[in-house]
Design an enzyme around this catalytic site. Structure first.
Site, PDB file in Angstrom:
ATOM      1  N   CYS A  28      80.336  25.213  17.153  1.00  0.00           N
ATOM      2  CA  CYS A  28      79.674  23.923  17.291  1.00  0.00           C
ATOM      3  C   CYS A  28      80.304  22.945  16.315  1.00  0.00           C
ATOM      4  O   CYS A  28      80.546  23.297  15.157  1.00  0.00           O
ATOM      5  CB  CYS A  28      78.182  24.081  16.999  1.00  0.00           C
ATOM      6  N   HIS A  33      70.960  21.236  22.062  1.00  0.00           N
ATOM      7  CA  HIS A  33      71.038  20.219  20.997  1.00  0.00           C
ATOM      8  C   HIS A  33      69.952  19.164  21.170  1.00  0.00           C
ATOM      9  O   HIS A  33      69.361  18.701  20.193  1.00  0.00           O
ATOM     10  CB  HIS A  33      72.393  19.503  21.042  1.00  0.00           C
ATOM     11  N   HIS A  78      74.296  24.785  25.956  1.00  0.00           N
ATOM     12  CA  HIS A  78      74.553  24.479  24.539  1.00  0.00           C
ATOM     13  C   HIS A  78      74.177  23.017  24.254  1.00  0.00           C
ATOM     14  O   HIS A  78      73.526  22.730  23.240  1.00  0.00           O
ATOM     15  CB  HIS A  78      76.029  24.763  24.239  1.00  0.00           C
ATOM     16  N   GLU A  79      74.577  22.102  25.149  1.00  0.00           N
ATOM     17  CA  GLU A  79      74.300  20.670  24.933  1.00  0.00           C
ATOM     18  C   GLU A  79      72.815  20.357  25.082  1.00  0.00           C
ATOM     19  O   GLU A  79      72.247  19.605  24.284  1.00  0.00           O
ATOM     20  CB  GLU A  79      75.122  19.805  25.900  1.00  0.00           C
TER      21      GLU A  79
HETATM   22  C1  SB7 Z   1      81.265  26.942  23.115  1.00  0.00           C
HETATM   23  C2  SB7 Z   1      81.401  25.650  22.643  1.00  0.00           C
HETATM   24  C3  SB7 Z   1      80.575  24.650  23.120  1.00  0.00           C
HETATM   25  C4  SB7 Z   1      79.626  24.962  24.057  1.00  0.00           C
HETATM   26  C5  SB7 Z   1      79.501  26.232  24.525  1.00  0.00           C
HETATM   27  C6  SB7 Z   1      80.328  27.229  24.058  1.00  0.00           C
HETATM   28  C7  SB7 Z   1      80.682  23.226  22.662  1.00  0.00           C
HETATM   29  C8  SB7 Z   1      81.121  23.044  21.259  1.00  0.00           C
HETATM   30  C9  SB7 Z   1      81.072  21.616  20.833  1.00  0.00           C
HETATM   31  N1  SB7 Z   1      79.770  21.214  20.496  1.00  0.00           N
HETATM   32  O1  SB7 Z   1      79.281  21.434  19.292  1.00  0.00           O
HETATM   33  C10 SB7 Z   1      78.982  20.545  21.407  1.00  0.00           C
HETATM   34  O2  SB7 Z   1      77.664  20.509  21.106  1.00  0.00           O
HETATM   35 NI    NI Z   2      77.261  21.989  19.532  1.00  0.00          NI
END
Ligand code: SB7
Ligand code: NI
Length: 188
Positions: free
Chosen positions: A114, A161, A157-158
């Site tokens: 992240c 957040h 993941h987003e």
């Molecule tokens: C690996 C990386 C991400 C999502 C899922 C698996 C995004 C990394 C970048 N971020 O921190 C976005 O929030």
């Molecule tokens: Ni992230």
């Protein structure tokens, strides 16, 4: 343009807040935010620019990561076909909600990272393999789409957040690489 200095790091309460819904039509500020978040992803995935500006590559960026507690995230999953550079998924998702998901779990073999977490936290981040997401685009148009595998992981993941969650919250502290469900799809 966003640079690494603009990215909020773990410990800042904005990353643990539940973001506010975005209203339409978008304000000029929100339009600029959406544009600048997607621009960060594009620049970060362009080797010359990521080097020039010192950007950590990213496939997603959520508004709280730049200090804005609003339900907005940019997602840019690049093509995996060398003969076609159309991204697999490119969208600014606004007010996203996962309306349904598979029982089948998935996790990336390498774990996740992240932009807001400087330390590396190893382990499987177990997520839904398939999701149906409802969201609005920058014009306020409503969409409902199905995603699977890697793009589904990135969107989860987003969306996490936006709800104050970070990827390492989902890693088993005692056994980071255990998979309680043997049907989990592990993606390389
Ligand atoms: C690996 C990386 C991400 C999502 C899922 C698996 C995004 C990394 C970048 N971020 O921190 C976005 O929030
Ligand atoms: Ni992230």
């Amino acid at each position: 343009m966003f640079l690494m200095n603009d990215i909020v790091r773990d410990g800042d309460p904005v990353l643990r807040a539940v973001a506010k819904n975005v209203e339409f039509p978008l304000s000029d500020e929100d339009k600029k935010l959406a544009h600048d978040m997607m621009e960060y992803l594009e620049n970060s995935q362009t080797p010359e620019l990521s080097e020039k500006y010192g950007l950590r590559p990213g496939v997603g960026l959520a508004a709280p990561q730049v200090g804005v507690s609003e339900m907005m995230a940019a997602v840019l999953v690049p093509s995996n076909d060398e003969n076609d550079d159309t991204p697999v998924f490119k969208e600014v998702i606004i007010n996203p909600v996962i309306v349904s998901h598979s029982v089948q779990p998935t996790a990336l073999s390498e774990g996740e990272g992240c932009l807001s977490v400087d330390k590396d936290v190893p382990g499987y981040v177990v997520r839904h393999d398939r999701i149906t997401v409802r969201y609005q685009d920058m014009n306020g148009e409503k969409h409902q789409i199905r995603l699977r595998d890697y793009p589904a992981i990135v969107c989860q993941h987003e969306i996490d957040h936006l709800n104050g969650h970070l990827y390492y919250d989902l890693i088993n502290k005692k056994e980071p690489f255990s998979l309680p469900d043997k049907n989990t799809v592990v993606i390389d």
